[in-house]
Scaffold this motif. Structure first.
Motif, PDB file in Angstrom:
ATOM      1  N   GLU A 408      72.526  20.384  59.449  1.00 19.13           N
ATOM      2  CA  GLU A 408      71.068  20.310  59.404  1.00 19.13           C
ATOM      3  C   GLU A 408      70.410  21.670  59.562  1.00 19.13           C
ATOM      4  N   VAL A 409      71.041  22.553  60.320  1.00 20.98           N
ATOM      5  CA  VAL A 409      70.448  23.859  60.612  1.00 20.98           C
ATOM      6  C   VAL A 409      71.453  24.952  60.281  1.00 20.98           C
ATOM      7  N   ASN A 411      71.590  29.061  60.422  1.00 18.95           N
ATOM      8  CA  ASN A 411      70.971  30.328  60.817  1.00 18.95           C
ATOM      9  C   ASN A 411      71.885  31.492  60.457  1.00 18.95           C
ATOM     10  N   ARG A 432      67.940  20.818  57.004  1.00 13.03           N
ATOM     11  CA  ARG A 432      66.525  20.790  57.362  1.00 13.03           C
ATOM     12  C   ARG A 432      65.959  22.198  57.564  1.00 13.03           C
ATOM     13  N   ILE A 433      66.812  23.100  58.076  1.00 15.46           N
ATOM     14  CA  ILE A 433      66.344  24.449  58.392  1.00 15.46           C
ATOM     15  C   ILE A 433      67.318  25.472  57.820  1.00 15.46           C
ATOM     16  N   ASN A 435      67.666  29.624  57.848  1.00 16.28           N
ATOM     17  CA  ASN A 435      67.122  30.838  58.461  1.00 16.28           C
ATOM     18  C   ASN A 435      67.944  32.039  58.020  1.00 16.28           C
ATOM     19  N   LEU A 455      64.900  19.582  53.171  1.00 17.19           N
ATOM     20  CA  LEU A 455      64.554  20.868  53.770  1.00 17.19           C
ATOM     21  C   LEU A 455      63.119  20.859  54.292  1.00 17.19           C
ATOM     22  N   ARG A 456      62.967  21.335  55.548  1.00 11.40           N
ATOM     23  CA  ARG A 456      61.643  21.342  56.169  1.00 11.40           C
ATOM     24  C   ARG A 456      61.171  22.748  56.545  1.00 11.40           C
ATOM     25  N   HIS A 457      62.114  23.652  56.851  1.00 12.77           N
ATOM     26  CA  HIS A 457      61.724  24.986  57.285  1.00 12.77           C
ATOM     27  C   HIS A 457      62.627  26.033  56.620  1.00 12.77           C
ATOM     28  N   TYR A 459      63.211  30.246  56.463  1.00  9.96           N
ATOM     29  CA  TYR A 459      62.908  31.563  57.028  1.00  9.96           C
ATOM     30  C   TYR A 459      63.619  32.629  56.189  1.00  9.96           C
ATOM     31  N   SER A 481      57.295  24.449  56.607  1.00 11.01           N
ATOM     32  CA  SER A 481      56.965  25.850  56.858  1.00 11.01           C
ATOM     33  C   SER A 481      57.815  26.775  56.004  1.00 11.01           C
TER      34      SER A 481
END
Length: 953
Positions: A408-409, A411, A432-433, A435, A455-457, A459, A481
């Motif tokens: 989900e994430v 980074n 979802r994120i 980065n 996908l929600r965010h 960076y 975002s």
């Protein structure tokens, strides 16, 4: 000279890892399923020893012509000159070629495991020039009529990965060449033979055999046979390198022959460098229905298991990986080790319980493949750490993220990613994120997020992006975002956010967006709440830019080139809370611009060119709390301008041209806490101006032209904590001016013209910690001035006219840590001046008129670290001056009149810097522990020796 096939120059960096290869359609490439036995006195091969070699035949009539290598279920790699002959118009077509795979003895027609395949297409590299002397791009791919089934007899070879290599400098890399070339009987061998060849430095090769230079290219390399030489018929075959699996390093291209056309024994040959054509091979095979296997490094991971929390984020049950050493490009996880200490309901945690993996420190060139094989439920993957200490991640393959369907994430912070493959995230359907903060991305493909529908965010901050594809976020309808700040984006398409109807936050700040933004950029983002566009070069904004963004709360347009803001720009943004327009070139502002923004809490118009403010500008801003008008050209202000802003808590009017403020300017701002008026031209200020502001905690009136302050100006400000009156023209302060400010912590009255000061001035300020009275004209300081200030930590009395100071003046200041008395006219210091100040760390007494100093003056200051006594008239330093100061780090006696020094500086183990220069007994003596300068000592013993020699009584 007969020509076979060869390739260019690289060092294959194989040192500390176990090598293995990627799976190709269920089979590891480069695998050999045979127990090798010692062959004495020959170089004959064993059955199944080389399952990836292929015999290439020309039909009509059928005859063996070249060797080849299987690189996928339907692709064979061979030499271009086998297809399009040298210095000949003859070019074979698919109908003229067949291949035999799994063969051992070419004379056996029904050999076990061997299969025949026709060829449906031939791809000769476009750079192959058969009429040129050079064998550049001597490479071709045959597409088979049907896929082959892998077995012990038929398996694919691995092609080179983009590992750490040095092109043009192959030195002492040993490989094996295998083929059915012509033997001593002038006919092709029945079974393949092998020989060992060593790739060497090209320049050495060509010095030894200059005739090869005309055939070599920058995409070939040179190797010499150790126990034989490739011969006619070996063309198209491979130069293979192995550790535990096999890699095709080159293609036999050119051999050295004698006048009879026979290969010269143990001579050099030229090989096509397969790595030089890696991209072409992969693209050709992929486009024609195949998949290439690449040589992969097997690595082991050592996890530290536990529950991780970084910067307040809780990652659940986590594997943390430190001290990584993964320096090649293609890697595969062989094993994961580490102890699972956590027990839950009598069940010891295992890798199936791991929620998060953090690659925390060390070096990792690429993310290894296979995480999904060990961590089935992984939800968060982080590469890098919160300190942005890079671990050097350069590339991520799609295969590395295979089977991480629950992720989900993701980074990737503070690494070296320059490019993302378009399909990198395609298998992460629950992502979802993403980065990618603080990497080196120069471009991003529009297909990057095409499958990440959840996908929600995103960076992408602090990269090097210059453009953004129009359809980059087209499939991400749930996106909330997008962070694109601190790149080099120059333009942005008006339709880039068209399909992101859930978008709430967009950050495009600190880019190079120029001139005008597309009017419809945010038209479809009806849920948009935060827009950050500061730090660009935007010159104009269309008044309908935010027309549809009825939920907008924050807009930042600071640090652009705006000269004008349309009156109706924020007309439909009734929920707007913060507007930042600082650091532009605004000359005027329409009084109706905030007319409908009744929810505004913050307005920043600082650093513009505003000369006046409309009286009704903030009339409807009933919720306004913070207003910044710093650094404009304002000279006057209507006293009714803030009458409706009853929630105002902070106002900044500094760095303008005000000469006075209306007496009732802040009368209705009963909640005001901070008021900044520094750097104006205020000559006087009315006593009632802060009368109603009982919650004021900070007032800054520094750098004005104030000569007097009314006695009761701060009388109603019982909560005042910080007061700055620095750099005015004050000649006196009434003894009761701070009487009611019992919460006062800091007072700065430096750089004024005070000639005297009342002993009652700070009598009621029991919480005072900082008092600065520097740069005035004080000739004396009352003995009891600081008697009630036991919490005092910092005191500045420097740059006055003090000629004497009472020995008991600091008697009650037991918490005092720093004091400056430098640049006065003190001739002597009382022995007990610092007796009751055990917390002193910093003492500055420089540039006075001191002729002597008592050796017990610092006796109780055991914590002192820095003492300045430069620029006095001291002639003698007593032996015990610093006897009780073991933490002393810096001491300066520069520019005195010292003729004798009894201090032994070698006793001070923490000392870093001592200056004794510009004295009588010693003119140039500086000890500096950190300096390598020739005029400074780094050896304390040598420094002390010089002092003792020159400054002894």
């Amino acid at each position: 000279m007969a020509i076979v096939n060869f390739y260019n120059t690289i060092i294959f960096f194989a040192a500390v890892y176990l090598f293995h290869c990627n799976r190709v359609n269920g089979m590891e490439c480069g695998s050999v399923n045979v127990a090798r036995e010692l062959i004495l006195g020959g170089n004959r091969t064993l059955r199944t020893e080389w399952p990836f070699i292929v015999a290439v035949y020309e039909t009509r009539p059928t005859k063996y012509i070249c060797g080849g290598t299987l690189i996928s279920v339907r692709h064979v790699l061979t030499a271009a000159h086998c297809i399009h002959r040298r210095h000949s118009p003859v070019r074979l077509t698919p109908e003229n070629i067949e291949v035999r795979l799994g063969a051992y003895n070419l004379t056996t027609e029904n050999e076990e495991g061997a299969v025949q395949r026709k060829v449906t297409a031939i791809h000769v590299h476009l750079d192959w020039k058969p009429y040129d002397d050079k064998y550049d791009a001597d490479i071709a791919i045959l597409v088979l009529s049907d896929n082959v089934t892998y077995s012990h007899f038929i398996q694919p070879i691995c092609v080179p990965a983009d590992v750490d290599v040095i092109d043009g400098a192959i030195i002492n890399v040993t490989g094996t060449v295998v083929g059915w070339g012509i033997g001593e009987s002038e006919v092709n061998e029945e079974i393949p033979k092998k020989l060992v060849a060593r790739a060497i430095n090209n320049s050495l090769c060509y010095r030894t055999e200059p005739s090869l230079i005309q055939y070599a290219s920058l995409r070939s390399f040179c190797a010499k046979g150790v126990d034989g030489t490739p011969n006619k018929g070996d063309s198209g075959g491979g130069f293979f390198v192995s550790d535990s699996t096999w890699l095709q390093y080159g293609i036999i291209s050119a051999i050295n022959t004698n006048d009879a056309g026979q290969a010269v024994a143990n001579s050099f040959a030229i090989y096509t460098n397969v790595k030089s054509f890696k991209q072409w091979i992969v693209e050709t095979v992929t486009q024609t229905g195949g998949e290439v296997g690449e040589w992969t490094t097997k690595v082991s991971l050592a996890c530290s298991y536990g529950y991780a929390s970084i910067n307040g984020n809780h990652y659940g049950y986590t594997c943390v990986l430190d001290d990584l050493e993964i320096r090649t490009e293609r890697n595969k996880i062989a094993s994961v080790s580490g102890s699972h200490h956590v027990m839950v309901d009598d069940h010891r945690k295992d890798n199936n319980d791991v929620d998060s993996i953090i690659f925390h420190s060390g070096s990792m060139f690429t993310l290894p493949d296979g995480l999904g094989n060990f961590f089935k439920k992984l939800r968060l993957l982080q590469i890098g750490n919160s300190n942005l200490t890079t671990i050097g991640l350069n590339h991520i393959w799609r295969s590395s993220l295979k089977d991480l369907e629950n992720l989900e994430v993701f980074n990737i912070v503070g690494n070296d990613i320059e490019k993302l493959d378009a399909d990198c995230f395609w298998d992460l359907r629950k992502l979802r994120i993403v980065n990618l903060f603080h990497n080196k991305l120069k471009a991003i493909d529009e297909q990057t997020f095409v499958t990440n529908e959840k996908l929600r965010h995103v960076y992408l901050s602090e990269n090097r992006l210059e453009t953004l594809p129009t359809n980059l976020f087209r499939q991400n309808v749930l996106l909330e975002s997008i962070h694109l700040n601190s790149n080099s984006i120059r333009t942005i398409d008006g339709n880039i956010f068209t399909f992101n109807t859930n978008l709430a936050f967009v950050n495009l700040s600190t880019n190079q967006l120029a001139a005008t933004l597309p009017r419809n950029l945010f038209k479809n983002n009806l849920l948009l709440e935060f827009v950050k566009l500061h730090g660009n070069s935007i010159a104009t904004v269309d008044e309908r830019m935010f027309e549809t963004n009825v939920r907008l709360k924050v807009v930042s347009l600071s640090s652009n080139r705006l000269k004008f803001v349309p009156q109706d720009l924020f007309r439909n943004n009734l929920l707007l809370e913060s507007i930042f327009l600082a650091d532009n070139s605004l000359l005027t502002i329409d009084e109706r611009i905030f007319e409908r923004n009744e929810k505004l809490t913050t307005i920043d118009l600082s650093s513009n060119r505003l000369e006046s403010m409309p009286r009704n500008l903030f009339e409807n801003s009933f919720e306004l709390r913070r207003l910044n008008l710093h650094n404009n050209s304002l000279e006057t202000m209507d006293e009714q301008i803030f009458r409706t802003n009853i929630q105002l808590i902070s106002i900044d009017l500094s760095s303008n041209r005000f000469e006075f403020f209306p007496i009732n300017l802040f009368r209705n701002n009963l909640l005001l806490q901070s008021a900044y008026f520094q750097h104006n031209s205020l000559h006087a200020i009315d006593e009632p101006i802060f009368e109603k502001n009982e919650k004021l905690t900070s007032i800054d009136l520094s750098s004005n032209q104030l000569k007097i302050l009314p006695q009761n100006i701060f009388r109603n400000n019982l909560l005042l904590i910080k007061l700055n009156l620095f750099n005015n023209s004050l000649t006196a302060l009434h003894e009761q001016i701070f009487e009611m400010n019992i919460e006062l912590v800091k007072v700065n009255v430096s750089n004024n013209s005070l000639t005297s000061i009342s002993p009652e001035l700070f009598k009621t300020n029991l919480n005072l910690k900082i008092v600065l009275l520097s740069s005035n004209r004080l000739e004396s300081v009352p003995r009891h001035l600081f008697t009630n200030n036991s919490l005092l930590v910092l005191l500045g009395l420097d740059s006055n006219l003090l000629t004497i100071i009472d020995g008991d003046i600091f008697e009650t200041n037991v918490n005092l840590e720093a004091i400056s008395l430098e640049r006065n006219r003190l001739q002597t210091l009382p022995r007990n001046l610092f007796k009751n100040n055990p917390s002193l760390i910093f003492i500055s007494l420089g540039f006075n008129l001191l002729t002597t100093i008592d050796e017990n003056i610092f006796e109780t200051n055991v914590k002192v670290r820095r003492i300045f006594l430069a620029g006095n008239r001291l002639e003698y330093l007593p032996r015990n001056l610093f006897k009780n100061n073991p933490l002393l780090e810096l001491v300066i006696f520069r520019g005195n009149r010292l003729v004798a020094i009894e201090i032994d500086f070698t006793k001070f183990k923490n000392v870093n810097y001592i200056s004794l220069s510009e004295n009588i007994c010693i003119n140039d003596a500086i000890y500096d522990k950190q300096s390598d300068s020739n005029d400074k000592f780094r050896n304390l013993t040598e420094f002390q020796s010089l002092v003792s020699k020159n400054c002894t009584l």
